[in-house]
Design an enzyme around this catalytic site. Structure first.
Site: not given
Length: 308
Positions: A48, A133, A151
Site C-alpha cells: 500500500e 486510506y 480511491d
C-alpha cells in the site's frame, strides 16, 4: 431503499444483485498481483505504501525485492533507516519520506505491539505515516476488517454507474452502503479492479465484460463523465526524482560537499547556474526537514550525508 445511491434508490432489491454480479466477475478473472496472494499485514502495508501515486507496473518488482531483503517487520525495524531510504530511491518509488515512515511504523509494531499489527483501521492509524486510506486498506486486505475503500477508481465507478455526486462525503457514504457487511477484503479488491480494468478514464465496458452494465447510468446514456482527478506530474526530471537522486548518491558515496554532490545529481549542474548551488541547497534542505539528510559545515562548505 439505498439512501446514497441515487440510481438504485427505487430498487432496494437490486443492491443484492449488484453485489453478487461484481464479486462473481472479480472471482472469475482478475489481474494477479503478489500482494493479493497474502493476508500478512506487513506485506500488505508495504504494498500500500509503495502503491501511493506510483504505477503498479513499477511496484511489483520493488515489492518483491523489498520483501526479499526485509521479509518480516522485525527485520525491517532492526535495519538502518538509511538502507531503507536508499532502497526506495534506487527503485524510483518517489517521496522518500514514505520509506522513513514505513521504517518507523515497523519499529512501532515491534516495540509497542510485540510484533503484532493492530487489526482495525483506528489502531492502524496510530502507526507512523498510516493515514485513513492506508489503514482501511490494510484492515481490509489483511484482516477482512475494514470499511469500504474509496480511491479515484472507486469514485469514478460510483459516479458513472449510480449517479453518486462528485463529493467526498457522498462517495464515502455510498461506498459503505454498497459494500456487503463483513466482506471488505473481496469487495474492495473487486470494486478497485472494476475501476482499474473496465471503468478507466476511457471505459472498456464490453471488452472487459463490466458486470454493472445493466444498472449503469453512463452505459445507458453514453455520458462517461468522471470526477476531475489531477494528473500525476511527470516523474522524469521532477523535483522528487532529483530528491531521490540525492539520496541515492549519498547512500553510495557517503557525505559530500554540495559542489561534489551536484554533478552526480544533474550532469548540467554548475554552481552558479539555474540548477546550481542554490537549487541543490533547497533539495537537501527539504530532505533535512523530512529527517532523511543531515547538513553540516566543514571547512566553510556545506556537507550533506544520509541520516542514520
Amino acid at each position: 431503499m439505498p439512501d446514497h445511491l441515487p440510481r438504485l434508490a427505487d430498487d432496494a432489491s437490486a443492491v443484492a444483485d449488484v453485489r453478487e454480479a461484481l464479486v462473481d466477475w472479480y472471482e472469475t478473472d482478475h489481474r494477479s498481483f503478489p500482494w493479493r496472494e497474502t493476508t500478512d499485514p506487513y506485506a500488505v502495508l508495504v504494498s500500500e505504501v509503495m502503491s501511493q501515486q506510483t504505477q503498479l507496473s513499477r511496484v511489483v518488482d520493488a515489492y518483491e525485492a523489498f520483501l526479499d531483503r526485509w521479509p518480516t517487520v522485525e527485520e525491517l525495524a532492526a535495519d538502518d533507516r538509511a538502507a531503507v531510504v536508499a532502497f526506495w530511491s534506487d527503485h524510483s518509488l518517489g517521496y522518500n519520506n514514505r520509506a522513513k515512515y514505513l521504517h518507523e511504523a515497523a519499529g512501532q509494531v515491534v516495540d509497542d505491539h510485540d510484533g503484532e499489527f493492530p487489526r482495525d483501521p483506528d489502531g492502524l492509524q496510530e502507526l507512523m505515516g498510516v493515514g485513513p486510506y492506508t489503514a482501511n486498506a490494510v484492515a481490509s486486505f489483511a484482516f477482512d476488517n475494514g470499511d469500504a475503500v474509496v480511491d479515484t477508481n472507486v469514485k469514478r465507478v460510483l459516479h458513472r454507474a449510480f449517479d453518486v455526486p462528485d463529493d467526498d462525503d457522498a462517495f464515502e457514504r455510498a461506498a459503505n452502503e454498497l459494500m456487503p457487511a463483513g466482506e471488505s477484503r473481496v469487495w474492495n479488491n473487486a470494486i478497485m479492479e472494476l475501476g482499474g480494468v473496465a471503468c478507466e478514464s476511457t471505459p472498456r465496458c464490453d471488452e472487459e465484460g463490466c458486470p454493472w452494465r445493466r444498472w449503469c447510468g453512463a452505459y445507458e446514456t453514453g455520458d462517461f463523465t468522471a470526477p476531475d482527478v489531477p494528473e500525476q506530474p511527470s516523474f522524469e526530471g521532477s523535483r522528487r526524482q532529483m530528491r531521490g537522486r540525492v539520496v541515492g548518491v549519498l547512500g553510495e558515496h557517503g557525505p559530500l560537499a554540495l559542489d561534489t554532490l551536484g554533478p552526480r545529481v544533474r550532469v548540467d549542474y554548475t554552481p552558479d547556474g539555474d540548477h546550481g548551488r542554490e537549487w541543490l541547497r533547497g533539495l537537501v534542505s527539504d530532505l533535512a526537514d523530512d529527517g532523511l539528510v543531515d547538513l553540516e559545515r566543514r571547512d566553510g562548505e556545506l556537507v550533506a550525508r544520509l541520516r542514520q
